[in-house]
Structure formats: structure tokens, C-alpha cells
Design a protein around this motif. Sequence first.
Motif, PDB file in Angstrom:
ATOM      1  N   GLU A 311      -9.955  -7.400  12.366  1.00 52.30           N
ATOM      2  CA  GLU A 311      -9.587  -5.823  11.721  1.00 52.30           C
ATOM      3  C   GLU A 311      -8.661  -5.088  12.360  1.00 52.30           C
ATOM      4  O   GLU A 311      -7.808  -4.568  11.520  1.00 52.30           O
ATOM      5  CB  GLU A 311     -10.881  -4.779  12.192  1.00 52.30           C
ATOM      6  CG  GLU A 311     -10.750  -3.666  11.729  1.00 52.30           C
ATOM      7  CD  GLU A 311     -10.570  -3.134  10.322  1.00 52.30           C
ATOM      8  OE1 GLU A 311     -11.066  -4.223   9.594  1.00 52.30           O
ATOM      9  OE2 GLU A 311      -9.971  -2.390   9.764  1.00 52.30           O
ATOM     10  N   ASN A 315      -5.214  -4.239   9.988  1.00 51.90           N
ATOM     11  CA  ASN A 315      -4.717  -2.899  10.025  1.00 51.90           C
ATOM     12  C   ASN A 315      -3.154  -3.094  10.415  1.00 51.90           C
ATOM     13  O   ASN A 315      -2.171  -2.437   9.802  1.00 51.90           O
ATOM     14  CB  ASN A 315      -5.358  -2.082  11.076  1.00 51.90           C
ATOM     15  CG  ASN A 315      -6.686  -1.465  10.657  1.00 51.90           C
ATOM     16  OD1 ASN A 315      -6.943  -1.543   9.520  1.00 51.90           O
ATOM     17  ND2 ASN A 315      -7.423  -0.823  11.656  1.00 51.90           N
ATOM     18  N   LYS A 318      -1.488  -4.362   7.254  1.00 51.95           N
ATOM     19  CA  LYS A 318      -1.510  -3.280   6.398  1.00 51.95           C
ATOM     20  C   LYS A 318      -0.654  -1.785   6.314  1.00 51.95           C
ATOM     21  O   LYS A 318       0.116  -1.592   5.799  1.00 51.95           O
ATOM     22  CB  LYS A 318      -3.011  -2.803   5.998  1.00 51.95           C
ATOM     23  CG  LYS A 318      -3.560  -3.628   4.886  1.00 51.95           C
ATOM     24  CD  LYS A 318      -5.116  -3.649   5.008  1.00 51.95           C
ATOM     25  CE  LYS A 318      -5.832  -2.095   4.595  1.00 51.95           C
ATOM     26  NZ  LYS A 318      -7.170  -2.328   4.745  1.00 51.95           N
ATOM     27  N   TYR A 319      -0.499  -1.506   7.869  1.00 51.77           N
ATOM     28  CA  TYR A 319      -0.104  -0.253   8.010  1.00 51.77           C
ATOM     29  C   TYR A 319       1.103  -0.042   9.098  1.00 51.77           C
ATOM     30  O   TYR A 319       1.621   0.768   8.897  1.00 51.77           O
ATOM     31  CB  TYR A 319      -1.139   0.810   8.619  1.00 51.77           C
ATOM     32  CG  TYR A 319      -2.429   0.893   7.919  1.00 51.77           C
ATOM     33  CD1 TYR A 319      -2.457   1.024   6.663  1.00 51.77           C
ATOM     34  CD2 TYR A 319      -3.571   0.309   8.337  1.00 51.77           C
ATOM     35  CE1 TYR A 319      -3.535   1.310   5.809  1.00 51.77           C
ATOM     36  CE2 TYR A 319      -4.701   0.344   7.499  1.00 51.77           C
ATOM     37  CZ  TYR A 319      -4.797   0.910   6.319  1.00 51.77           C
ATOM     38  OH  TYR A 319      -5.729   0.939   5.517  1.00 51.77           O
ATOM     39  N   GLY A 359     -12.945   1.005   9.363  1.00 51.86           N
ATOM     40  CA  GLY A 359     -12.551  -0.324  10.145  1.00 51.86           C
ATOM     41  C   GLY A 359     -12.797  -0.023  11.535  1.00 51.86           C
ATOM     42  O   GLY A 359     -13.191  -0.813  12.420  1.00 51.86           O
TER      43      GLY A 359
HETATM   44 MG   LIG Z   1      -8.732  -1.194   8.546  1.00 52.34          MG
END
Ligand SMILES: [Mg+2]
Length: 408
Positions: A311, A315, A318-319, A359
Motif C-alpha cells: 500500500e 501510494n 500514485k501520489y 488505504g
Molecule cells: Mg492508497
Amino acid sequence: METQEHMVEIGPLCEQVLVTLNLGVIVVDQSLRVLEWNDWMSRHSGIARDTALHRPVLELFPGLSGTRFEAAIQQALLLHQPAILTGSLNRNPLPLYANPANKHDRLHQAIQILPLRHSSEQHFCVIQVSDVSAAFEREAALRRQATLLNDSLQAQSRLMQELEQHNDLLDLQVRERTAQLEELARHLQDVTEAEKSQLARELHDELGSILTAARIDVSWSARKLGDSVPEIQDKLQRVLNNLSEAIQMKRRIIDGMRPTLLTQFGLVEALEFAAGEMADVNGWQLGLDLDAKAQHLPEDISLALFRVAQEALTNAAKYAQATRVDLLLQLDPDEIWFTVADNGVGMTEEARNTPRTHGILGMRQRIVARGGDFELVSVPGKGTRVEVRLPLAAGSGVAPTATPAPEH
Ligand SMILES: [Mg+2]
Ligand SMILES: Nc1ncnc2c1ncn2[C@@H]1O[C@H](COP(=O)(O)OP(=O)(O)O)[C@@H](O)[C@H]1O
């Protein structure tokens, strides 16, 4: 002559003074006979001056024979010593009333007994009585107020105590509920993992063999057909490609559901592989510092840490827009420390305050349910760090990993 004239005038004046005084005055001689009995005394005893004069004072107040009152008079007459009879020691010795006809409210009295020496032979004694009822009432009222105050203070302190007990109870309930919720979350995660594992096995055993059998048959047919019907050959090739893709997709799905890496190679290698793949795809510089001893952690702990890593890495991809990601895994005799850190943009204030961050919540739940600590440190512009501490049961650090997964 002048002195005599003066003395003549002072007699009636004294009498008037005695009448006017707001005090009781009795004068007695050596045989305790009353020589003076002022108006105040008549008013409050109900005994007229004429009745009182020349009678022994103990005859007028028979109840006082043998009391401290009599002793004080004798002391004044014989030893010439004054005495004060206070309310607390000699509670209102004289039968005096605000209204003697109605003997309900006995006056509260302060009595002074004073020796009066007229000549060496003649001794007198002045008994002076004052009404201290008002002061007494005030004192009683003050005492009542003090009692009330005390009562209310006690009531308040009782209330505070009850409140504290109630608070303690609530605290306990909150702790109990939290523990129950954590237990439930852990149970649900375990159930989910078990279901995923079961589904993965079925996908592998059932779907896997169907797809593989279909591919074998199609490729046999394609070989048999040769180049005779090119259109069908083309179609068969497309079917073969689609089947290969389906087999790969099945593998990816199984991997997601049951981290085969983890069960086959252990935590350290699984982390190296998963992080390495993500770093390649996202162009991160990767820093790995993973304690080799962690290879053989109990299955549930390995899985929890692996899911947290998945996770946190997802993350970051993704970010974070990071250029570097670091994983640190350190094993102490009784606890594990695990960190995933990126050097990206950090979480925005908005993201931090969003309650529905499943998440992050999921990561936290996994760790807390196993008695650990989870912390997310994120500074805008300075990256995000997931920090985990998990306690280890004694000896669990060397427990063997789970049975190897079936191949797929
Ligand atoms: Mg997440
Ligand atoms: N490494 C990170 N860098 C920057 N922002 C992050 C990072 N991890 C999480 N966030 C922010 O926190 C939010 C919540 O994350 P998460 O709970 O995993 O939910 P989701 O990934 O489903 O959005 C994300 O939407 C993102 O805005």
C-alpha cells in the motif's frame, strides 16, 4: 455643704440610671439578700422590685443553690474576686425571659459578678446580666450556614467523585470497545486473506488447468492445419495469443490475492522484488536495508508487513512524484521496525484531514490489530514516511515460514 448638695442629687439620678439601663442589675449583701433589683430584672424575671428587695437571692432563684452562680457570688463577697459566667459553660443559669408570661424563650445570658467593697466590714456584690440572644442567634445562624456550606461542599465532592468514577467507567468502556473493534478488524483481515488464498487456489487449479488444456488443444489444431487455410490459421494464432494473455492475467490476479512471492521466498526477498519492480516502473532510486533475519517471521506478521509495503509503495507511485524510495526493516529480539519512506511532495493538508482514507486506515488496522504502532509522517514538499513497530512474541523471530504455495 457643696458636696452634700451634690450627693443629694446623685441618689435619684442613680435610680434613674438603673431604670434606664438595658442590663439586669442585682446587688446583694453578705447574707445574699437583695439590695437592688432594677427594672430590667423585673421585666425579664416577672418578679417585681418590691417582691425581690430584702429577700435572699437564692429564695428568688431556688434552682441556683449549689451552682457555679452561687459559688461565684460567695467568691466575690469573701475573696473580692470578680467572675464571668459565659454561655458555653453555664448555660443561661437565670430563669429570665423576653416575656416572663410566656416562658418559652429563655434569654441567652452573659453574667458578670463583681465585688463591691463599701467598707472593711460591709461587702456587697453586683450581679450584672446582659441579654446576648441576638449575638447567640447570629452565631447559631452562622453555624447553620457553615453546616449548610459544609454539606454542599461534601455533596459537591461526592458529585465530583461520582463524575470521576463515571469517567473512569467510560474510559474503560472505550478501551474495551476499541480492543473489540481491533480484534474484529484483525479477524476480518484474516478472513479476507484466507478467502483470497482459497480463491487463488481455485483460480490456479480449476481455471489454470482449463486455460492450459485449451491452449494445448488449440496449438495442436494449429499445427495440424498447417498453412492450408491461412484465415483459420490466423484466427487460431489470435486465440492462442488471447489464451496466453488470459493465463498471464490469471497469474497476476493470483499474485495480488495471495502474494506468492511471500510464501515462496519469504518476506525479505518478496519486499526486494516488489519494491524493485515498482522502482523500475516509476524510475525511483531505491534504498533497501532489510534485516536477513526477517526472512523467517511468522506468516501473519510477514503478510501484514508485506501488505503495508504494497500500500505504501502504491501510494508513493500514485501520489508522491518521488525520485527516491527507502525501505528499512530491522529485527530486534522482541520487536520489528519497518519504514517505507519517499522523498516526494508529501500529503496535502486536505488529504491529511480526509476521513475516508481506506488505504492508510487499512495499514494502521493491520498493525494495531497485532499490538503494534503505526505512524504516518508527511511534510509537504519533504515526502512521506510510514513507520511501523510490531511486537514479536518470544521466539517467533525464528519460526519457519508457511508451507510453499502451489505453483501456477
Ligand atoms: Mg492508497
Ligand atoms: N506517499 C504519499 N505522498 C503524497 N500523498 C499521499 C501519499 N500517500 C497517501 N497520500 C495522500 O493520502 C490520501 C489517502 O491515501 P490512501 O488512504 O492510501 O487512500 P487512496 O490511496 O485510496 O486515495 C491519498 O489520496 C493521497 O492524497
